[in-house]
Design a protein around this motif. Structure first.
Motif, PDB file in Angstrom:
ATOM      1  N   PRO A 282      37.494  43.177  24.363  1.00 47.55           N
ATOM      2  CA  PRO A 282      36.565  42.107  24.771  1.00 47.55           C
ATOM      3  C   PRO A 282      37.134  40.700  24.601  1.00 47.55           C
ATOM      4  O   PRO A 282      36.602  39.763  25.197  1.00 47.55           O
ATOM      5  CB  PRO A 282      35.354  42.298  23.842  1.00 47.55           C
ATOM      6  N   ASN A 283      38.197  40.549  23.825  1.00 50.56           N
ATOM      7  CA  ASN A 283      38.782  39.200  23.683  1.00 50.56           C
ATOM      8  C   ASN A 283      39.253  38.650  25.022  1.00 50.56           C
ATOM      9  O   ASN A 283      39.393  37.436  25.193  1.00 50.56           O
ATOM     10  CB  ASN A 283      39.960  39.224  22.692  1.00 50.56           C
ATOM     11  N   LEU A 302      44.517  45.251  27.743  1.00 49.16           N
ATOM     12  CA  LEU A 302      45.175  44.078  27.152  1.00 49.16           C
ATOM     13  C   LEU A 302      45.380  43.054  28.255  1.00 49.16           C
ATOM     14  O   LEU A 302      46.047  43.337  29.251  1.00 49.16           O
ATOM     15  CB  LEU A 302      46.542  44.454  26.575  1.00 49.16           C
ATOM     16  N   LEU A 303      44.771  41.865  28.083  1.00 48.43           N
ATOM     17  CA  LEU A 303      45.041  40.759  29.012  1.00 48.43           C
ATOM     18  C   LEU A 303      46.114  39.897  28.363  1.00 48.43           C
ATOM     19  O   LEU A 303      45.882  39.295  27.315  1.00 48.43           O
ATOM     20  CB  LEU A 303      43.764  39.964  29.280  1.00 48.43           C
ATOM     21  N   TYR A 435      35.160  38.521  34.371  1.00 47.99           N
ATOM     22  CA  TYR A 435      34.975  38.631  32.913  1.00 47.99           C
ATOM     23  C   TYR A 435      33.509  38.968  32.629  1.00 47.99           C
ATOM     24  O   TYR A 435      32.617  38.195  33.008  1.00 47.99           O
ATOM     25  CB  TYR A 435      35.337  37.301  32.231  1.00 47.99           C
ATOM     26  N   PHE A 436      33.291  40.071  31.986  1.00 47.85           N
ATOM     27  CA  PHE A 436      31.927  40.500  31.652  1.00 47.85           C
ATOM     28  C   PHE A 436      31.792  40.460  30.132  1.00 47.85           C
ATOM     29  O   PHE A 436      32.387  41.292  29.420  1.00 47.85           O
ATOM     30  CB  PHE A 436      31.667  41.908  32.203  1.00 47.85           C
ATOM     31  N   GLN A 437      31.008  39.492  29.667  1.00 49.20           N
ATOM     32  CA  GLN A 437      30.883  39.289  28.219  1.00 49.20           C
ATOM     33  C   GLN A 437      30.186  40.493  27.573  1.00 49.20           C
ATOM     34  O   GLN A 437      29.380  41.174  28.211  1.00 49.20           O
ATOM     35  CB  GLN A 437      30.086  38.011  27.913  1.00 49.20           C
ATOM     36  N   ARG A 448      30.420  45.714  30.276  1.00 51.37           N
ATOM     37  CA  ARG A 448      30.488  44.714  29.185  1.00 51.37           C
ATOM     38  C   ARG A 448      31.767  44.846  28.357  1.00 51.37           C
ATOM     39  O   ARG A 448      32.178  45.952  28.032  1.00 51.37           O
ATOM     40  CB  ARG A 448      29.257  44.849  28.276  1.00 51.37           C
ATOM     41  N   GLY A 449      32.346  43.707  28.079  1.00 47.93           N
ATOM     42  CA  GLY A 449      33.575  43.690  27.266  1.00 47.93           C
ATOM     43  C   GLY A 449      34.839  43.876  28.084  1.00 47.93           C
ATOM     44  O   GLY A 449      35.928  43.985  27.520  1.00 47.93           O
TER      45      GLY A 449
END
Ligand code: GLY
Ligand code: MN
Ligand code: MN
Length: 488
Positions: A282-283, A302-303, A435-437, A448-449
């Protein structure tokens, strides 16, 4: 550093009564005997017949463009000074981009001055800290003495290498304070020089200088394109390094990934061009995730957004979003493939003569279509785009100019950049994302995440574009195959 010899520490080391010392007036606490001793016995290390640096002809052309824009005015462009981290420890020095661009030099305290000469045109002078004087003790008693900080170039050596006459920078502040005529300074780098010019400059006129130097860098010359290729090639190797150690990263954290990429950056280049974003799980949804202290878990993505800065200070800016265990899950692949499709549309829109905004619009349209197709937004797509509703999940613009600064040309005027037209020699990133928080209640839980960005460095050519970072695969199946190969 802590063990530096200063007049104070020297005092502690002086012999007591046994060898009575003569008092040295220049540096109290230093005996004349020691001062005499330190003065002599050093070889002449002056270098002669040095060849100009590779970009010397290019920096001369860049200075000529600056000169033509501000005829009759004195122009002052500082490299900047060391910044204290604590006590006598400084942050690593990185020259101002503008100074390095115009001179090819990167040394702290340097200042480029263009003096008006004749009816138009300028004479360039580089003001630098010279070699340390050994006669007066500066060599070993000043905290910038070469005994402590290392040998500097002599002024004559700098002249040969850079192709610009050089003078002692310690004379510059007084000379500028006494000088007549219009002057502009590049602000924000050298408080001493700015103070000397306080009564002679205005914020508005100095800003025009800064803006000119930002816009001048939009189209890259041959040397710069070569540097960008080098930066990207090292970055490709840095990404490969990371994939090879992902198993170790799982056992430790994002820190391991950051350190692995940095090793490549430091060995092949100067540094990283910006703080690496090593965002696992999620980071990835935190755009400026540079803490890099999270866990790296199989099953997550991993981004990695990172770029090597070359020794001549050009940076890459590349992002890949990788499945940590080597295979995208269904939902990860669905989101990844959508971002890939958006990036493909964006890259195709990078063409000479196109508007800068075109690639952004092309990528955003694809992302909006996907969000409508997935039922996360109500159509039609035109309405979504008109109201920018996709931005809840796309978050950022689709790209920016790239060069010596990761966000290059950042103070260019809107008409010259965001509302401008692409030309051959410009280099920009194309970097759509979704990006999905973790706490976003408007999307199904499985989204999500998950954060995905794909970012490449695209050079505008005469007849289209070239993806400089094509050495890293982008399509999801190709990423998986590449990771499998590297992990062996
Ligand atoms: N790494 C910063 C950016 O992608 O703009
Ligand atoms: Mn970028
Ligand atoms: Mn980036």
């Amino acid at each position: 550093m802590a063990d530096e010899l200063t007049p104070e520490t020297l005092e502690e080391e002086q012999p007591q009564e046994k060898h009575k010392q003569r008092k040295n007036t220049l540096y109290p606490g230093v005996s004349d005997e020691l001062a005499d001793n330190m003065r002599t016995g050093w070889a002449d290390t002056e270098l002669h017949g040095l060849k100009p640096i590779a970009q010397a002809a290019h920096t001369a052309t860049r200075r000529a463009a600056l000169s033509a824009r501000f005829p009759g005015e004195r122009l002052v462009v500082p490299a900047g000074r060391l910044k204290t981290r604590s006590n006598d420890c400084e942050y690593p020095f990185r020259s101002s981009t503008e100074y390095a661009y115009l001179t090819g030099d990167q040394t702290e305290n340097g200042v480029l001055v263009l003096e008006p000469s004749g009816t138009s045109g300028h004479t360039a002078t580089l003001y630098l800290l010279p070699r340390s004087n050994r006669e007066n003790g500066e060599f070993w008693l000043s905290n910038q003495g070469e005994l402590w900080v290392g040998r500097r170039r002599s002024l004559a050596e700098a002249e040969q290498l850079l192709g610009i006459p050089a003078k002692d920078v310690r004379e510059l502040a007084d000379a500028l304070a006494a000088a007549e005529g219009p002057v502009r300074v590049l602000r924000g780098h050298d408080a001493v020089i700015e103070k000397a010019l306080t009564d002679k400059v205005t914020a508005e006129r100095d800003e025009e200088l800064r803006v000119f130097l930002s816009e001048a860098r939009a189209v890259k010359d041959r040397f710069e394109i070569g540097e960008l290729r080098k930066a990207v090639d090292s970055t490709v190797r840095g990404f490969e390094d990371v994939v090879k150690v992902l198993d170790k990263a799982e056992a430790t954290s994002e820190r391991y990934i950051e350190g692995t990429f940095f090793l490549r950056a430091r060995v092949e280049g100067n540094d990283v061009g910006y703080g690496s974003i090593c965002a696992a799980g999620p980071n990835a949804c935190t755009l400026h995730w540079v803490r890099n202290d999270g866990e790296v878990r199989p099953g997550d993505l991993l981004l990695l957004d990172a770029g090597v800065e070359t020794r001549d200070l050009y940076t890459a800016d590349v992002t890949r979003t990788l499945p940590i265990n080597g295979t995208y899950s269904d939902i990860q692949r669905k989101i990844y493939d959508a971002v890939y499709e958006a990036q493909e549309a964006g890259i195709a829109a990078v063409q000479p003569g196109a508007k800068f905004r075109d690639f952004h619009d092309a990528a955003q349209r694809v992302l909006a279509e996907k969000l409508v197709e997935w039922g996360l937004l109500e159509g039609p797509v035109e309405r979504v785009l008109e109201l920018s509703l996709q931005r809840r999940w796309t978050l950022h613009g689709t790209g920016h100019m790239l060069g010596m600064d990761v966000h290059d040309c950042a103070v260019a005027r809107t008409e010259a950049y965001v509302d401008g037209t692409l030309q051959p020699g410009m280099c920009l990133t194309v970097e759509p994302g979704l990006y999905f928080q973790t706490d976003d209640l408007t999307v199904p839980e499985e989204y999500r995440g998950i954060g995905v960005r794909i970012e490449d460095d695209i050079l505008v050519t005469e007849d289209g574009n070239e993806n400089l970072s094509a050495g890293l695969p982008r399509a999801s199946a190709e990423v998986e195959a590449w990771m499998a190969r590297l992990k062996g």
